[in-house]
Design an enzyme around this catalytic site. Structure first.
Site, short mmCIF file in Angstrom:
data_model
loop_
_atom_site.label_atom_id
_atom_site.label_comp_id
_atom_site.label_asym_id
_atom_site.label_seq_id
_atom_site.Cartn_x
_atom_site.Cartn_y
_atom_site.Cartn_z
N PHE A 190 -13.57 -6.51 -6.22
CA PHE A 190 -12.40 -6.77 -5.38
C PHE A 190 -12.88 -7.17 -4.00
CE2 PHE A 190 -9.09 -5.73 -2.34
CZ PHE A 190 -8.00 -6.35 -2.91
N ASP A 228 -20.54 -7.03 0.06
CA ASP A 228 -19.22 -6.62 0.54
C ASP A 228 -19.24 -5.10 0.71
OD1 ASP A 228 -16.59 -5.70 0.73
OD2 ASP A 228 -15.79 -7.14 -0.71
N LYS A 277 -12.29 -1.47 7.02
CA LYS A 277 -11.85 -0.12 6.70
C LYS A 277 -12.35 0.93 7.69
CE LYS A 277 -10.83 -0.89 1.79
NZ LYS A 277 -9.40 -0.60 1.81
#
Length: 376
Positions: A122, A207, A236
């Site tokens: 993702f 990532d 995040k």
């Protein structure tokens, strides 16, 4: 009918207040938050140092265009690249934006367009990041995707080696697939990637939107492997709850993003940088990271001892998963919420555990006790 689009499957609790690991809903009910806003609230809710920094900056300057020098960006960039092989940072507002920047940078630097990614990955919901994502449910209904992404089985060395040719610009992957099931890169796969990238001159994009900034017990999760990425993306936990993303790159990439090639209106604004600086001052301290590792060990130990062996415990640091075989976990998550524990899934059959990095052992004990009542 609501004035909002219905693209979020909203939960029952309406959270209105938070402090540390504990949040409170509109009815006054308290919950242990083991979602951290999906790995975002790294220092817990309303951390005093973050609140103080944000208040102070809000009284000076909220926003100024990136056409001008934003002092905080240089401070945060220096902290992010210190003692790494990276040299430069670009700031944006989210993980998807960071991944879009990485894709653009890799394509422009190499002059090639072919990027390899992996099943169950993702990388975001903007078109480039969505096209890189290895989940059909993210793609469905949106028409043709961005071209030149090859999606391979995760941790499959043979499949990767077979896909490599001179057209490949970069390999893009997560160290732990947070959304895809809390699946970690195996040492064998990491070694194969490192060898391929070195021998073929292929860029490596890691990532770390969910795994970075101490979540797995080190500054970046790649540090626990043999991998040496060309580009790393972050978001995040970097802002501790304030929207911020970043892309780090090696020195050789500097001239690729010259003036006017890429940008963002709000990225790296003074508010975001004031918060990110405080987060890094806390999380990048060796003693703090050691504490995350110790809490992780304790958490895994408690889960392993108190849950049946039919459940698998996955992940690293405070990004953990409880694999439930073929059983759908959505009912478990709803039951946990009723009992005062907020959880999130990682795919249909894995419960994801993402407490703040400041969680206490007693809070872990309380969460495990609730999980036992649900899973036994």
């Amino acid at each position: 009918m609501s004035a909002l689009f219905g693209n979020y499957g909203q939960r029952r609790a309406q959270i209105v207040k938070g402090q540390g690991t504990v949040v409170e809903d509109a009815n006054g009910k308290q919950y242990l938050d083991f979602t951290s806003g999906i790995a975002v609230v790294s220092l817990g809710h309303a951390h005093p140092a973050i609140v103080k920094a944000l208040q102070a900056q809000s009284e000076q300057l909220w926003h100024i265009s990136n056409l001008f020098d934003i002092v905080g960006q240089e401070k945060v960039a220096q902290k992010l690249v210190a003692d790494t092989h990276f040299a430069h940072a670009f700031f944006c507002n989210s993980g998807a934006e960071a991944n879009e920047a990485a894709i653009k940078l890799a394509r422009k630097y190499t002059g090639k367009h072919h990027i390899i990614t992996f099943e169950k990955s993702f990388h975001g919901r903007t078109f480039g990041a969505m096209s890189a994502t290895g989940q059909s449910k993210i793609h469905n209904g949106f028409g043709p995707l961005v071209e030149k992404f090859t999606i391979l089985p995760f941790n499959d060395v043979a499949a990767l080696e077979a896909a490599i040719d001179d057209s490949v610009a970069a390999i893009m992957l997560e160290m732990i697939q947070g959304e895809g099931g809390v699946n970690s890169v195996t040492p064998e796969f990491a070694t194969a990637i490192a060898t391929i990238c070195e021998e073929k001159g292929i860029l490596l994009i890691v990532d770390e939107v969910q795994t970075g900034i101490g979540r797995t017990g080190t500054r970046y999760a790649y540090e626990q492997t043999v991998l040496k990425p060309t580009i790393v993306t972050l978001a995040k936990g970097l802002g501790g709850g304030f929207p911020v993303g970043a892309m780090l790159g090696i020195a050789e990439l500097y001239d690729t993003f010259n003036a006017g090639t890429h940008g963002t209106t709000f990225g790296g604004n003074p508010l975001a940088m004031s918060v990110a600086e405080v987060v890094l001052e806390h999380v990048f301290e060796p003693a703090f990271l050691q504490q995350v590792q110790e809490l992780s060990h304790y958490f895994v130990e408690q889960l392993t001892q108190q849950l049946p062996s039919s459940y698998t415990i996955q992940g690293k640091g405070l990004l953990l998963g409880i694999g439930c075989g073929e059983t759908e976990v959505a009912p478990y998550i709803a039951q946990a919420e009723e009992k005062g524990l907020l959880l999130v899934g990682a795919g249909p059959t894995v419960i994801r555990l993402l407490p703040p990095l400041t969680v206490s052992k007693s809070e872990i004990d309380e969460a495990v006790a609730i999980l036992k009542t649900i899973l036994l």
